[in-house]
Design an enzyme around this catalytic site. Sequence first.
Site, PDB file in Angstrom:
ATOM      1  N   TYR A 146      -3.280   1.019   5.502  1.00 56.22           N
ATOM      2  CA  TYR A 146      -1.913   1.314   5.956  1.00 56.22           C
ATOM      3  C   TYR A 146      -1.537   2.765   5.643  1.00 56.22           C
ATOM      4  CZ  TYR A 146       3.196   1.453   5.678  1.00 56.22           C
ATOM      5  OH  TYR A 146       4.515   1.825   5.798  1.00 56.22           O
ATOM      6  N   HIS A 147      -1.821   3.202   4.414  1.00 54.26           N
ATOM      7  CA  HIS A 147      -1.494   4.571   4.024  1.00 54.26           C
ATOM      8  C   HIS A 147      -2.456   5.566   4.670  1.00 54.26           C
ATOM      9  CE1 HIS A 147       1.423   3.084   1.145  1.00 54.26           C
ATOM     10  NE2 HIS A 147       0.502   2.324   0.587  1.00 54.26           N
ATOM     11  N   GLU A 153      -3.046  -7.130   2.352  1.00 55.58           N
ATOM     12  CA  GLU A 153      -1.671  -6.839   1.962  1.00 55.58           C
ATOM     13  C   GLU A 153      -0.798  -6.884   3.213  1.00 55.58           C
ATOM     14  OE1 GLU A 153       0.038  -3.778  -1.308  1.00 55.58           O
ATOM     15  OE2 GLU A 153      -1.029  -2.868   0.335  1.00 55.58           O
ATOM     16  N   ARG A 206       1.930  -3.392   8.795  1.00 61.31           N
ATOM     17  CA  ARG A 206       1.804  -4.335   7.677  1.00 61.31           C
ATOM     18  C   ARG A 206       1.882  -5.792   8.135  1.00 61.31           C
ATOM     19  NH1 ARG A 206       1.530  -2.253   2.537  1.00 61.31           N
ATOM     20  NH2 ARG A 206       2.638  -0.359   1.955  1.00 61.31           N
ATOM     21  N   GLU A 246      -3.910   4.318  -6.459  1.00 57.98           N
ATOM     22  CA  GLU A 246      -3.760   3.966  -5.044  1.00 57.98           C
ATOM     23  C   GLU A 246      -3.176   5.151  -4.288  1.00 57.98           C
ATOM     24  OE1 GLU A 246      -1.456   0.467  -4.021  1.00 57.98           O
ATOM     25  OE2 GLU A 246      -2.057   0.626  -1.903  1.00 57.98           O
ATOM     26  N   ASP A 250      -6.039   2.375   0.917  1.00 58.29           N
ATOM     27  CA  ASP A 250      -5.265   1.359   1.624  1.00 58.29           C
ATOM     28  C   ASP A 250      -5.168   1.802   3.089  1.00 58.29           C
ATOM     29  OD1 ASP A 250      -2.974   0.173   2.887  1.00 58.29           O
ATOM     30  OD2 ASP A 250      -2.126  -0.336   0.942  1.00 58.29           O
ATOM     31  N   HIS A 296      -7.224  -1.954  -0.048  1.00 56.20           N
ATOM     32  CA  HIS A 296      -6.207  -2.787   0.599  1.00 56.20           C
ATOM     33  C   HIS A 296      -6.422  -2.716   2.100  1.00 56.20           C
ATOM     34  CE1 HIS A 296      -2.810  -2.904  -2.651  1.00 56.20           C
ATOM     35  NE2 HIS A 296      -3.626  -3.932  -2.743  1.00 56.20           N
TER      36      HIS A 296
HETATM   37 MN    MN Z   1      -1.445  -1.032  -0.831  1.00 56.20          MN
END
Ligand code: MN
Length: 292
Positions: free
Chosen positions: A188-189, A247, A218, A153, A186, A212
């Site tokens: 978010y990242h 998530e 989040r 990830e 993901d 994700h």
């Molecule tokens: Mn994640």
Amino acid sequence: MNKKSGGNLVGVHALVWAGDTSRESIEIAAKRSSEAGFDLLELSLHDLANLDVPHARDVMKRHGLQVACSRGLAFDADVSSEDRVVVERGAKLLHDSLVATAGLGARILTGALYSALGKYGRPVTERGRQNAVAVLRSLAEEAQRLGVALGLEVCNRYETNVVNTARQAIALADDIGSDNVFIHLDAYHMNIEEDDFARPIRETGARLGYVHVGENHRGLLGSGHIDFASLFHALADVRFKGPITFESFSSTVVAQGLSNDLAIWRDLWTDGGGIASHARAYIAAQLEAAVA
Ligand code: MN
């Protein structure tokens, strides 16, 4: 209810429902995930000592849910360290997590498997990175025998110093050199580290194994500024058929250690059921719109 979304399993992270993996929490998470129309439940293995694996496997089966497992390592059990003892503790944690993953009947173990989940004070060293490569190569061999694939990830700079971009994850996977290691992106990242939401997905292509979806804060999908249309278009362009898991973390559902590692200080929501049902519908709509 299941398999409504073309080839993709749609999942939800268990921390939307409960902060630990006690028998009671597993039962609640499975029941509510199934009721909300999800195909898959992602279990974080941060609470491995309190996870009854055969029980959890039965509960998931009863609710018709697939399982994916995830975790990050810790600063005292970190395969990217230069300290041999710390590396060995990390390798042991990964081994135990892999055994639990296989015991749950899951085929995916993903997360920050290559480092601690937390803010490092300096860049990873070449020797530390080589230690991570060696441990993950050996773990991948063991995983192959158990029918499990390992995900790398891609996490942001405040949560790891080993893999912050898709390109770095591809390079790490190349160095590991195992067929059963895939890339996990993901939103978010990506929002923090990548140029946009499409290029990393297109560059990762067939090596993308897990996604994700989470907002920039989040919280509720669509309430922030993540460009989900671009992200889902790119997933459709590379014909991504892997799981897509929602998530979201709120301090309402506290798993103290992990919550602290992820810097969850705010109540972004109080009702996991509401946010999960919304996410299920949002993901289905995005998948449908992306192929329209
Ligand atoms: Mn994640």
